[in-house]
Design a protein around this motif. Sequence first.
Motif, PDB file in Angstrom:
ATOM      1  N   UNK A  73       0.831  -1.199   0.000  1.00  0.00           N
ATOM      2  CA  UNK A  73       0.000   0.000   0.000  1.00  0.00           C
ATOM      3  C   UNK A  73       0.870   1.256   0.000  1.00  0.00           C
ATOM      4  N   UNK A  74       0.495   2.188  -0.857  1.00  0.00           N
ATOM      5  CA  UNK A  74       1.251   3.439  -0.981  1.00  0.00           C
ATOM      6  C   UNK A  74       0.534   4.525  -0.190  1.00  0.00           C
ATOM      7  N   UNK A  75       0.862   4.621   1.081  1.00  0.00           N
ATOM      8  CA  UNK A  75       0.222   5.589   1.963  1.00  0.00           C
ATOM      9  C   UNK A  75       1.313   6.403   2.641  1.00  0.00           C
ATOM     10  N   UNK A  76       1.366   7.688   2.341  1.00  0.00           N
ATOM     11  CA  UNK A  76       2.443   8.543   2.840  1.00  0.00           C
ATOM     12  C   UNK A  76       2.427   8.687   4.359  1.00  0.00           C
ATOM     13  N   UNK A  77       1.212   8.648   4.955  1.00  0.00           N
ATOM     14  CA  UNK A  77       1.086   8.852   6.401  1.00  0.00           C
ATOM     15  C   UNK A  77       1.770   7.736   7.188  1.00  0.00           C
ATOM     16  N   UNK A  78       1.622   6.502   6.725  1.00  0.00           N
ATOM     17  CA  UNK A  78       2.191   5.375   7.477  1.00  0.00           C
ATOM     18  C   UNK A  78       3.296   4.665   6.688  1.00  0.00           C
ATOM     19  N   UNK A  79       3.894   5.404   5.776  1.00  0.00           N
ATOM     20  CA  UNK A  79       4.972   4.833   4.961  1.00  0.00           C
ATOM     21  C   UNK A  79       6.116   4.334   5.835  1.00  0.00           C
ATOM     22  N   UNK A  80       6.464   5.131   6.847  1.00  0.00           N
ATOM     23  CA  UNK A  80       7.554   4.771   7.745  1.00  0.00           C
ATOM     24  C   UNK A  80       7.199   3.518   8.557  1.00  0.00           C
ATOM     25  N   UNK A  81       5.934   3.428   8.974  1.00  0.00           N
ATOM     26  CA  UNK A  81       5.461   2.277   9.751  1.00  0.00           C
ATOM     27  C   UNK A  81       5.597   0.996   8.929  1.00  0.00           C
ATOM     28  N   UNK A  82       5.189   1.034   7.672  1.00  0.00           N
ATOM     29  CA  UNK A  82       5.253  -0.140   6.809  1.00  0.00           C
ATOM     30  C   UNK A  82       6.707  -0.558   6.575  1.00  0.00           C
ATOM     31  N   UNK A  83       7.583   0.416   6.441  1.00  0.00           N
ATOM     32  CA  UNK A  83       9.006   0.128   6.252  1.00  0.00           C
ATOM     33  C   UNK A  83       9.568  -0.609   7.470  1.00  0.00           C
ATOM     34  N   UNK A  84       9.155  -0.197   8.676  1.00  0.00           N
ATOM     35  CA  UNK A  84       9.617  -0.857   9.900  1.00  0.00           C
ATOM     36  C   UNK A  84       9.072  -2.289   9.988  1.00  0.00           C
ATOM     37  N   UNK A  85       7.822  -2.457   9.544  1.00  0.00           N
ATOM     38  CA  UNK A  85       7.200  -3.791   9.553  1.00  0.00           C
ATOM     39  C   UNK A  85       7.985  -4.738   8.649  1.00  0.00           C
ATOM     40  N   UNK A  86       8.306  -4.278   7.455  1.00  0.00           N
ATOM     41  CA  UNK A  86       9.065  -5.105   6.514  1.00  0.00           C
ATOM     42  C   UNK A  86      10.422  -5.505   7.097  1.00  0.00           C
ATOM     43  N   UNK A  87      11.067  -4.564   7.743  1.00  0.00           N
ATOM     44  CA  UNK A  87      12.383  -4.808   8.324  1.00  0.00           C
ATOM     45  C   UNK A  87      12.297  -5.865   9.433  1.00  0.00           C
ATOM     46  N   UNK A  88      11.265  -5.757  10.294  1.00  0.00           N
ATOM     47  CA  UNK A  88      11.095  -6.712  11.399  1.00  0.00           C
ATOM     48  C   UNK A  88      10.787  -8.107  10.873  1.00  0.00           C
ATOM     49  N   UNK A  89       9.939  -8.187   9.862  1.00  0.00           N
ATOM     50  CA  UNK A  89       9.562  -9.484   9.294  1.00  0.00           C
ATOM     51  C   UNK A  89      10.779 -10.156   8.671  1.00  0.00           C
ATOM     52  N   UNK A  90      11.576  -9.384   7.953  1.00  0.00           N
ATOM     53  CA  UNK A  90      12.768  -9.931   7.294  1.00  0.00           C
ATOM     54  C   UNK A  90      13.749 -10.490   8.327  1.00  0.00           C
ATOM     55  N   UNK A  91      13.842  -9.836   9.469  1.00  0.00           N
ATOM     56  CA  UNK A  91      14.844 -10.210  10.467  1.00  0.00           C
ATOM     57  C   UNK A  91      14.376 -11.285  11.445  1.00  0.00           C
ATOM     58  N   UNK A  92      13.059 -11.272  11.817  1.00  0.00           N
ATOM     59  CA  UNK A  92      12.607 -12.141  12.910  1.00  0.00           C
ATOM     60  C   UNK A  92      11.533 -13.171  12.555  1.00  0.00           C
ATOM     61  N   UNK A  93      11.067 -13.201  11.317  1.00  0.00           N
ATOM     62  CA  UNK A  93       9.997 -14.147  10.977  1.00  0.00           C
ATOM     63  C   UNK A  93      10.415 -15.597  11.262  1.00  0.00           C
ATOM     64  N   UNK A  94       9.471 -16.366  11.792  1.00  0.00           N
ATOM     65  CA  UNK A  94       9.745 -17.782  12.095  1.00  0.00           C
ATOM     66  C   UNK A  94       9.537 -18.671  10.876  1.00  0.00           C
ATOM     67  N   UNK A  95       9.013 -18.085   9.780  1.00  0.00           N
ATOM     68  CA  UNK A  95       8.775 -18.851   8.554  1.00  0.00           C
ATOM     69  C   UNK A  95       9.979 -18.723   7.623  1.00  0.00           C
ATOM     70  N   UNK A  96      10.138 -19.680   6.744  1.00  0.00           N
ATOM     71  CA  UNK A  96      11.220 -19.610   5.780  1.00  0.00           C
ATOM     72  C   UNK A  96      10.919 -18.535   4.749  1.00  0.00           C
ATOM     73  N   UNK A  97      11.881 -17.757   4.338  1.00  0.00           N
ATOM     74  CA  UNK A  97      11.653 -16.701   3.337  1.00  0.00           C
ATOM     75  C   UNK A  97      11.063 -17.265   2.057  1.00  0.00           C
ATOM     76  N   UNK A  98      10.099 -16.524   1.526  1.00  0.00           N
ATOM     77  CA  UNK A  98       9.502 -16.886   0.253  1.00  0.00           C
ATOM     78  C   UNK A  98       8.330 -17.824   0.343  1.00  0.00           C
ATOM     79  N   UNK A  99       8.050 -18.371   1.548  1.00  0.00           N
ATOM     80  CA  UNK A  99       6.916 -19.269   1.691  1.00  0.00           C
ATOM     81  C   UNK A  99       5.630 -18.477   1.873  1.00  0.00           C
TER      82      UNK A  99
END
Length: 464
Positions: free
Chosen positions: A438-464
């Motif tokens: 989603x392209x939302x300027x108000x929460x753009x920073x929030x979404x960026x942080x979410x992506x970073x956390x998921x990439x680093x701490x997700x318990x699932x294998x990447x790409x699944x």
Amino acid sequence: MQAARWGTPPGTPGMSDFSEELVRSKTEDEQEESCMFSGTGMSFPWLQKHIETVATGGKKEKDFAQTTSACLSFIQEALLKHQWQQAAEYMHSYFQILEDSDSYKRQAAPEIIWKLGSEILFYHPKSNMETFNTFADRMKNIGVMNYLKISLQHALYLLHHGMFEDANRNLSHAETWRYGEKSASQEVLINLIQAYKGLLQYYTWSKNKMELSRLDKEDYAYNTAFQNMLSHSGKMSVNLCALIQTPGVWDPFVKSYVEMMEFYGDRDEAREVLNNYAYDEKFPSNPNAHIYLYNFLKREKAPREKLISVLKILYQIVPSHKLMLEFHRLLRKSEKEDHHKLALEVLFGVLDFAGCTKNITAWKYLAKYLRQTLMKNHLAWVQEEWNSRKNWWPGFHFSFFWAKTNWKEDKALACEKALVAGLLLGKGCRYFRYISKQDDQVIKKKIKQIKKSVKKYSIANPGL
């Protein structure tokens, strides 16, 4: 004894008069078609036709028992269909059961008539308070064993209509009523009647308490109001205290009694009552008992461990209760690791329930605590909770439909859920993918942080 005290019980003609009042709204054409059958109370030819055809093998059956049985069936059917006028007409005829030659049926009839008649009068569009009161007063004296039950229900009806003085007067009459030897069932009903009197006294006490808060403590009016409260508290405590010793569910009575004890500074008594109500095995399991105890201990600023122990039991009974979020916060502040593990379990437990799916606070807590738990290398805790849910949570919480709906209705909620979805299911999760694109300027920073956390701490294998 009963006749001497309350007068001769009204006979069937009195009930007939009342039943005629119930059906007075019939049109003139209907009344012209009616014909009275002597001694039976039957007044509707179409009803007679129904009853006379109750037969076996097509033969007409005019037996008294068959007639009343059929009439009762018609009343029940009319009640189920909310046909109040028709039910009232059937009741007019059902009164003849009071003349049944079968003593068992004759003794059971008053309670049946009361239950059906009060239901009809409660909903009938042309019913009024006077009619209901007349019906109740007459029914109390037809089959005296029902006097206490009917008096209590009559009082509750009056309370429902805001007639507190009339309800109190009704309960006072019932409180002193006796018939023969005092039985166990009579004693329970009298205790209940006294307890409701106590609630009415509590109502007056509570009004005086509110008045006190608006008065100057040096005022004469303040002292007068306080004395009134003392007077009511004495009567109320006797009535309520006796009742709440008896095993049962007495929520409003316990709350009233504890509030009064707290006001007068008797906190030990209040605590003892609440502890008995929550922990005494003679009382049925009741989540409210633990809620009342928790709120009392919280007002007392009890230690955290004590508060946790109370909420732990509530969690086992109602894991979706709103206090569970408070329970989670208490567990997080504890120094015990098993409490930290339980704090994660509690959040998953809350969100298992459909009524909590849009609770943004619960999702916010889970998103934050899930990330912290993984950062502290407690992967096993997360896997333990997720293994029992991985087959149904994705569809229940993280479908493409919910992603679109949540984003449209509450973007903040959608972001918290997206983080949880990503941490549990990986970046391939449809919910996470939809929100992260989603392209939302108000929460753009929030979404960026979410992506970073998921990439680093997700318990699932990447790409699944």
